[in-house]
Scaffold this motif. Structure first.
Motif, PDB file in Angstrom:
ATOM      1  N   VAL A  83      -7.565  11.509  -3.061  1.00 53.80           N
ATOM      2  CA  VAL A  83      -6.171  11.174  -3.323  1.00 53.80           C
ATOM      3  C   VAL A  83      -5.288  12.040  -2.434  1.00 53.80           C
ATOM      4  O   VAL A  83      -5.414  13.271  -2.431  1.00 53.80           O
ATOM      5  CB  VAL A  83      -5.815  11.409  -4.807  1.00 53.80           C
ATOM      6  N   TYR A  84      -4.416  11.379  -1.700  1.00 48.18           N
ATOM      7  CA  TYR A  84      -3.484  12.073  -0.827  1.00 48.18           C
ATOM      8  C   TYR A  84      -2.099  12.009  -1.445  1.00 48.18           C
ATOM      9  O   TYR A  84      -1.652  10.944  -1.862  1.00 48.18           O
ATOM     10  CB  TYR A  84      -3.448  11.411   0.552  1.00 48.18           C
ATOM     11  N   LEU A  85      -1.443  13.148  -1.504  1.00 50.82           N
ATOM     12  CA  LEU A  85      -0.057  13.199  -1.953  1.00 50.82           C
ATOM     13  C   LEU A  85       0.812  13.000  -0.725  1.00 50.82           C
ATOM     14  O   LEU A  85       0.662  13.702   0.271  1.00 50.82           O
ATOM     15  CB  LEU A  85       0.245  14.540  -2.617  1.00 50.82           C
ATOM     16  N   ARG A  86       1.689  12.018  -0.756  1.00 46.82           N
ATOM     17  CA  ARG A  86       2.571  11.709   0.366  1.00 46.82           C
ATOM     18  C   ARG A  86       4.015  11.981  -0.042  1.00 46.82           C
ATOM     19  O   ARG A  86       4.347  12.077  -1.209  1.00 46.82           O
ATOM     20  CB  ARG A  86       2.428  10.241   0.775  1.00 46.82           C
ATOM     21  N   GLY A  87       4.885  12.084   0.949  1.00 42.67           N
ATOM     22  CA  GLY A  87       6.304  12.294   0.697  1.00 42.67           C
ATOM     23  C   GLY A  87       6.679  13.756   0.816  1.00 42.67           C
ATOM     24  O   GLY A  87       6.103  14.505   1.602  1.00 42.67           O
ATOM     25  N   ASP A  88       7.649  14.147   0.007  1.00 43.09           N
ATOM     26  CA  ASP A  88       8.124  15.522   0.025  1.00 43.09           C
ATOM     27  C   ASP A  88       8.505  15.932  -1.391  1.00 43.09           C
ATOM     28  O   ASP A  88       8.183  15.228  -2.338  1.00 43.09           O
ATOM     29  CB  ASP A  88       9.289  15.695   1.019  1.00 43.09           C
ATOM     30  N   GLU A  89       9.209  17.047  -1.513  1.00 45.15           N
ATOM     31  CA  GLU A  89       9.534  17.542  -2.852  1.00 45.15           C
ATOM     32  C   GLU A  89      10.552  16.683  -3.587  1.00 45.15           C
ATOM     33  O   GLU A  89      10.699  16.784  -4.796  1.00 45.15           O
ATOM     34  CB  GLU A  89      10.023  18.987  -2.778  1.00 45.15           C
ATOM     35  N   ASN A  90      11.246  15.791  -2.872  1.00 43.41           N
ATOM     36  CA  ASN A  90      12.244  14.937  -3.501  1.00 43.41           C
ATOM     37  C   ASN A  90      11.694  13.590  -3.933  1.00 43.41           C
ATOM     38  O   ASN A  90      12.169  12.995  -4.887  1.00 43.41           O
ATOM     39  CB  ASN A  90      13.421  14.728  -2.551  1.00 43.41           C
ATOM     40  N   LEU A  91      10.714  13.075  -3.214  1.00 41.11           N
ATOM     41  CA  LEU A  91      10.099  11.791  -3.543  1.00 41.11           C
ATOM     42  C   LEU A  91       8.651  11.849  -3.100  1.00 41.11           C
ATOM     43  O   LEU A  91       8.369  12.128  -1.935  1.00 41.11           O
ATOM     44  CB  LEU A  91      10.812  10.641  -2.828  1.00 41.11           C
ATOM     45  N   SER A  92       7.726  11.617  -4.007  1.00 37.40           N
ATOM     46  CA  SER A  92       6.315  11.680  -3.659  1.00 37.40           C
ATOM     47  C   SER A  92       5.558  10.552  -4.330  1.00 37.40           C
ATOM     48  O   SER A  92       6.000   9.993  -5.330  1.00 37.40           O
ATOM     49  CB  SER A  92       5.730  13.036  -4.050  1.00 37.40           C
ATOM     50  N   TRP A  93       4.407  10.219  -3.744  1.00 42.40           N
ATOM     51  CA  TRP A  93       3.536   9.200  -4.292  1.00 42.40           C
ATOM     52  C   TRP A  93       2.114   9.529  -3.861  1.00 42.40           C
ATOM     53  O   TRP A  93       1.887  10.364  -3.005  1.00 42.40           O
ATOM     54  CB  TRP A  93       3.947   7.801  -3.846  1.00 42.40           C
ATOM     55  N   HIS A  94       1.156   8.877  -4.487  1.00 36.65           N
ATOM     56  CA  HIS A  94      -0.249   9.085  -4.173  1.00 36.65           C
ATOM     57  C   HIS A  94      -0.782   7.894  -3.389  1.00 36.65           C
ATOM     58  O   HIS A  94      -0.378   6.760  -3.643  1.00 36.65           O
ATOM     59  CB  HIS A  94      -1.077   9.245  -5.454  1.00 36.65           C
ATOM     60  N   GLU A  95      -1.720   8.168  -2.461  1.00 35.69           N
ATOM     61  CA  GLU A  95      -2.384   7.115  -1.696  1.00 35.69           C
ATOM     62  C   GLU A  95      -3.880   7.385  -1.659  1.00 35.69           C
ATOM     63  O   GLU A  95      -4.318   8.530  -1.724  1.00 35.69           O
ATOM     64  CB  GLU A  95      -1.888   7.081  -0.244  1.00 35.69           C
ATOM     65  N   SER A  96      -4.634   6.296  -1.491  1.00 33.79           N
ATOM     66  CA  SER A  96      -6.071   6.419  -1.266  1.00 33.79           C
ATOM     67  C   SER A  96      -6.307   6.752   0.203  1.00 33.79           C
ATOM     68  O   SER A  96      -5.370   6.738   1.010  1.00 33.79           O
ATOM     69  CB  SER A  96      -6.771   5.103  -1.624  1.00 33.79           C
ATOM     70  N   ALA A  97      -7.561   6.993   0.571  1.00 36.60           N
ATOM     71  CA  ALA A  97      -7.891   7.344   1.952  1.00 36.60           C
ATOM     72  C   ALA A  97      -7.516   6.237   2.930  1.00 36.60           C
ATOM     73  O   ALA A  97      -7.192   6.509   4.081  1.00 36.60           O
ATOM     74  CB  ALA A  97      -9.382   7.659   2.065  1.00 36.60           C
ATOM     75  N   ASP A  98      -7.510   4.988   2.472  1.00 35.96           N
ATOM     76  CA  ASP A  98      -7.146   3.880   3.353  1.00 35.96           C
ATOM     77  C   ASP A  98      -5.714   3.391   3.131  1.00 35.96           C
ATOM     78  O   ASP A  98      -5.354   2.289   3.510  1.00 35.96           O
ATOM     79  CB  ASP A  98      -8.150   2.731   3.238  1.00 35.96           C
ATOM     80  N   GLY A  99      -4.881   4.241   2.524  1.00 31.98           N
ATOM     81  CA  GLY A  99      -3.450   3.969   2.437  1.00 31.98           C
ATOM     82  C   GLY A  99      -2.978   3.106   1.286  1.00 31.98           C
ATOM     83  O   GLY A  99      -1.824   2.686   1.262  1.00 31.98           O
ATOM     84  N   LYS A 100      -3.830   2.842   0.311  1.00 30.36           N
ATOM     85  CA  LYS A 100      -3.414   2.063  -0.858  1.00 30.36           C
ATOM     86  C   LYS A 100      -2.598   2.967  -1.771  1.00 30.36           C
ATOM     87  O   LYS A 100      -2.991   4.087  -2.089  1.00 30.36           O
ATOM     88  CB  LYS A 100      -4.616   1.512  -1.628  1.00 30.36           C
ATOM     89  N   VAL A 101      -1.448   2.480  -2.215  1.00 28.38           N
ATOM     90  CA  VAL A 101      -0.583   3.260  -3.099  1.00 28.38           C
ATOM     91  C   VAL A 101      -1.198   3.273  -4.494  1.00 28.38           C
ATOM     92  O   VAL A 101      -1.635   2.241  -4.999  1.00 28.38           O
ATOM     93  CB  VAL A 101       0.850   2.681  -3.132  1.00 28.38           C
ATOM     94  N   LEU A 102      -1.236   4.463  -5.102  1.00 28.93           N
ATOM     95  CA  LEU A 102      -1.877   4.650  -6.402  1.00 28.93           C
ATOM     96  C   LEU A 102      -0.886   5.149  -7.441  1.00 28.93           C
ATOM     97  O   LEU A 102       0.039   5.890  -7.120  1.00 28.93           O
ATOM     98  CB  LEU A 102      -3.013   5.669  -6.282  1.00 28.93           C
ATOM     99  N   LEU A 103      -1.096   4.754  -8.667  1.00 31.22           N
ATOM    100  CA  LEU A 103      -0.350   5.271  -9.816  1.00 31.22           C
ATOM    101  C   LEU A 103      -1.353   5.661 -10.888  1.00 31.22           C
ATOM    102  O   LEU A 103      -2.445   5.102 -10.951  1.00 31.22           O
ATOM    103  CB  LEU A 103       0.580   4.201 -10.396  1.00 31.22           C
ATOM    104  N   ARG A 104      -0.961   6.593 -11.729  1.00 30.72           N
ATOM    105  CA  ARG A 104      -1.808   6.962 -12.869  1.00 30.72           C
ATOM    106  C   ARG A 104      -1.464   6.071 -14.050  1.00 30.72           C
ATOM    107  O   ARG A 104      -0.294   5.805 -14.327  1.00 30.72           O
ATOM    108  CB  ARG A 104      -1.570   8.404 -13.256  1.00 30.72           C
ATOM    109  N   ASN A 105      -2.494   5.665 -14.782  1.00 28.62           N
ATOM    110  CA  ASN A 105      -2.242   4.938 -16.013  1.00 28.62           C
ATOM    111  C   ASN A 105      -1.996   5.943 -17.134  1.00 28.62           C
ATOM    112  O   ASN A 105      -1.966   7.147 -16.885  1.00 28.62           O
ATOM    113  CB  ASN A 105      -3.405   3.971 -16.329  1.00 28.62           C
ATOM    114  N   VAL A 106      -1.832   5.459 -18.357  1.00 29.77           N
ATOM    115  CA  VAL A 106      -1.501   6.369 -19.461  1.00 29.77           C
ATOM    116  C   VAL A 106      -2.621   7.361 -19.761  1.00 29.77           C
ATOM    117  O   VAL A 106      -2.376   8.425 -20.312  1.00 29.77           O
ATOM    118  CB  VAL A 106      -1.114   5.592 -20.746  1.00 29.77           C
ATOM    119  N   ALA A 107      -3.862   7.032 -19.368  1.00 33.54           N
ATOM    120  CA  ALA A 107      -4.990   7.935 -19.574  1.00 33.54           C
ATOM    121  C   ALA A 107      -5.159   8.917 -18.419  1.00 33.54           C
ATOM    122  O   ALA A 107      -6.046   9.754 -18.442  1.00 33.54           O
ATOM    123  CB  ALA A 107      -6.274   7.124 -19.746  1.00 33.54           C
TER     124      ALA A 107
END
Length: 128
Positions: free
Chosen positions: A39-63
């Motif tokens: 999991v790669y953290l992208r962005g900066d301290e103001n806006l960030s998101w997670h991506e997979s190694a091939d650039g797919k945007v990821l979100l965490r579910n409730v678990a």
């Protein structure tokens, strides 16, 4: 005295305006079934998101499990319900589903569901 106060104020303002980019090193998530996810953290301290190694945007579910992100009609990102894995560990179902997700539309400027600073969605358990 007045000049030094103004200089100090300007220096402080400039420092606060500079956003620090995310760490480029991936974090590794290991699932109970033995499969892993970088999991790669992208962005900066103001806006960030997670991506997979091939650039797919990821979100965490409730678990707290990473899933592939979908974009709803309002432009907000939502979790897909499909647990994310590294490309080498994906099964046919996972590959089929993510092939239908229009990732070119998930550009950083359009990440309405991304994690702004201090949001309740911010990753807490992992150091990335």
């Amino acid at each position: 005295m007045k000049n030094s106060q103004i200089s100090l104020f300007l220096l402080t303002a400039i420092t606060l305006l500079q956003a620090v980019p995310a760490n480029p090193e991936p974090g590794i998530v290991r699932y109970p079934d033995g499969r892993t996810l970088k999991v790669y953290l992208r962005g900066d301290e103001n806006l960030s998101w997670h991506e997979s190694a091939d650039g797919k945007v990821l979100l965490r579910n409730v678990a707290g499990i990473f899933e592939y992100a979908l974009q709803d009609k309002q432009g907000k990102l939502t979790a897909s319900g499909i647990k994310a894995h590294d490309p080498a560990y994906r099964d046919l179902h996972e590959e089929t589903v993510i092939a239908t997700i229009p990732y070119p539309h998930l550009e950083p400027g359009k990440l309405k569901g991304a994690m702004p600073k201090n949001s309740g969605n911010a990753p807490a358990a992992l150091p990335f």
